[in-house]
Design a protein around this motif. Structure first.
Motif, mmCIF file in Angstrom:
data_model
loop_
_atom_site.group_PDB
_atom_site.id
_atom_site.type_symbol
_atom_site.label_atom_id
_atom_site.label_comp_id
_atom_site.label_asym_id
_atom_site.label_seq_id
_atom_site.Cartn_x
_atom_site.Cartn_y
_atom_site.Cartn_z
ATOM 1 N N PRO A 18 50.822 35.507 49.611
ATOM 2 C CA PRO A 18 50.563 35.314 48.341
ATOM 3 C C PRO A 18 49.439 34.819 47.901
ATOM 4 O O PRO A 18 49.416 34.361 46.979
ATOM 5 C CB PRO A 18 51.714 34.102 48.832
ATOM 6 N N VAL A 19 48.886 33.604 48.854
ATOM 7 C CA VAL A 19 47.574 33.095 48.283
ATOM 8 C C VAL A 19 46.237 33.923 48.028
ATOM 9 O O VAL A 19 45.904 33.891 47.216
ATOM 10 C CB VAL A 19 47.049 32.308 49.745
ATOM 11 N N THR A 20 46.230 34.923 48.637
ATOM 12 C CA THR A 20 45.802 36.280 48.233
ATOM 13 C C THR A 20 45.976 37.371 47.335
ATOM 14 O O THR A 20 44.572 37.463 46.420
ATOM 15 C CB THR A 20 45.631 36.985 49.785
ATOM 16 N N THR A 21 47.398 37.380 47.220
ATOM 17 C CA THR A 21 47.282 37.601 45.815
ATOM 18 C C THR A 21 47.087 36.727 44.722
ATOM 19 O O THR A 21 46.732 37.538 43.501
ATOM 20 C CB THR A 21 48.917 37.961 45.732
ATOM 21 N N ALA A 22 47.399 34.718 44.577
ATOM 22 C CA ALA A 22 46.987 34.426 43.626
ATOM 23 C C ALA A 22 45.828 35.053 42.623
ATOM 24 O O ALA A 22 44.960 35.051 42.137
ATOM 25 C CB ALA A 22 47.871 33.327 44.039
ATOM 26 N N LEU A 23 44.496 34.433 44.184
ATOM 27 C CA LEU A 23 43.317 34.554 44.057
ATOM 28 C C LEU A 23 43.316 36.642 43.120
ATOM 29 O O LEU A 23 42.520 36.371 42.081
ATOM 30 C CB LEU A 23 42.734 34.383 45.413
ATOM 31 N N SER A 24 44.072 37.389 43.737
ATOM 32 C CA SER A 24 43.425 38.795 43.080
ATOM 33 C C SER A 24 44.071 38.798 41.764
ATOM 34 O O SER A 24 43.674 39.652 40.993
ATOM 35 C CB SER A 24 43.877 39.677 43.866
ATOM 36 N N VAL A 25 45.133 37.727 41.306
ATOM 37 C CA VAL A 25 45.040 38.213 40.009
ATOM 38 C C VAL A 25 44.602 36.973 38.725
ATOM 39 O O VAL A 25 44.912 37.321 38.100
ATOM 40 C CB VAL A 25 46.968 38.223 39.525
ATOM 41 N N GLY A 26 44.049 35.829 39.669
ATOM 42 C CA GLY A 26 42.959 35.538 38.615
ATOM 43 C C GLY A 26 43.396 33.167 38.560
ATOM 44 O O GLY A 26 42.321 32.906 38.305
ATOM 45 N N TYR A 27 44.233 33.323 39.979
ATOM 46 C CA TYR A 27 43.984 32.085 40.586
ATOM 47 C C TYR A 27 42.887 31.770 40.929
ATOM 48 O O TYR A 27 42.386 32.132 41.857
ATOM 49 C CB TYR A 27 45.244 31.407 41.657
ATOM 50 N N ARG A 28 42.291 30.613 40.175
ATOM 51 C CA ARG A 28 41.345 29.631 41.027
ATOM 52 C C ARG A 28 41.639 27.830 41.756
ATOM 53 O O ARG A 28 40.510 27.546 41.262
ATOM 54 C CB ARG A 28 40.071 29.437 40.158
ATOM 55 N N HIS A 29 42.421 27.766 41.159
ATOM 56 C CA HIS A 29 42.934 26.362 42.579
ATOM 57 C C HIS A 29 43.744 26.645 43.118
ATOM 58 O O HIS A 29 45.138 26.833 42.809
ATOM 59 C CB HIS A 29 43.137 25.727 40.927
#
Length: 254
Positions: A18-29
């Motif tokens: 989920p962390v990697t996925t979050a970063l892939s969709v645009g999360y930066r924090h």
């Protein structure tokens, strides 16, 4: 400190995907804590991502038994190692309890900044008088204050303190543990704006500048939906109705 409107709260996440996925969709924090027991998981998710490390704010927190003068540095270095980062972007005092003493804990955190172990120091679950004392003792301004904030626990005095102090207020549990789906003004606003109660709760929090949010999500659809809520602008009637809710529920009291 600049933080994006929606970051990822990771309490309870025990898989790096989920962390990697979050970063892939645009999360930066990314927000974690030593007491969550998942700093290594968050670090693995970050390492597996193609997003440039420098583009991501990685935050963690020292628990109440990490706050003695001689415990701060080793705890912070352990956290950095588990996260797989050279520098922790944002390190919080998780709660001003236990071994916390502003006269010794905060100078120890300042030394971590001087040594390059930490880039910025924040506090979490503080009250206004505790914030004032921390601001007096710290060499640098408070970088961020994290607190529980949602339609059933609004903390207007902390929002105002952050506004006057010029630092972001980071709202954890902004969906009230899913309870926003049962709050009538939130549900009504969702119907009016053709969206979900979760999106309304996030948009309401973000309307309280300088609030940013860190909802937890694991699935890609929920991650995307939370991120998209930053683009939702509620009308003034919806905001006022949520502000006027005559009910208070703190999910994480002392």
């Amino acid at each position: 400190m600049h933080l994006p409107p929606v970051g990822l709260g990771t309490m309870g996440i025990d898989d790096p995907v989920p962390v990697t996925t979050a970063l892939s969709v645009g999360y930066r924090h990314l927000d974690t804590a030593r007491i969550y027991g998942n700093e290594r998981v968050v670090g693995e998710g970050l390492a597996a991502s193609e997003v440039d490390r420098d583009a991501v704010t990685v935050a963690t927190k020292l628990w109440i038994d990490d706050l003695a003068d001689d415990a701060v540095e080793p705890a912070a270095r352990e956290s950095a190692a588990r996260l797989g980062v050279e520098t922790i972007d944002l390190l919080y005092v998780h709660r001003p309890r236990g071994d916390y003493d502003p006269e010794t804990t905060l100078p120890a955190l300042d030394r971590l900044v001087d040594d390059g172990v930490v880039d910025a120091v924040g506090v979490s679950n503080f009250e206004p008088a505790e914030l004032d004392r921390a601001a007096d003792v710290l060499d640098a301004p408070i970088a961020a204050h994290q607190t529980e904030l949602h339609p059933l626990f609004r903390r207007s005095e902390l929002v105002e303190h952050a506004r006057e102090g010029g630092y972001p207020l980071v709202a954890y549990s902004p969906l009230a543990g899913g309870r926003v789906r049962e709050v009538e003004p939130v549900v009504d606003a969702a119907a009016t704006h053709d969206t979900t109660p979760e999106a309304v709760a996030l948009a309401w929090a973000l309307s309280k500048e300088p609030v940013v949010t860190i909802p937890k999500a694991s699935s890609e659809p929920h991650l995307r939906a939370n991120l998209a809520a930053a683009d939702l602008v509620l009308d003034s009637e919806a905001v006022a109705a949520i502000d006027a809710i005559d009910r208070e529920l703190e999910l994480f009291p002392e």
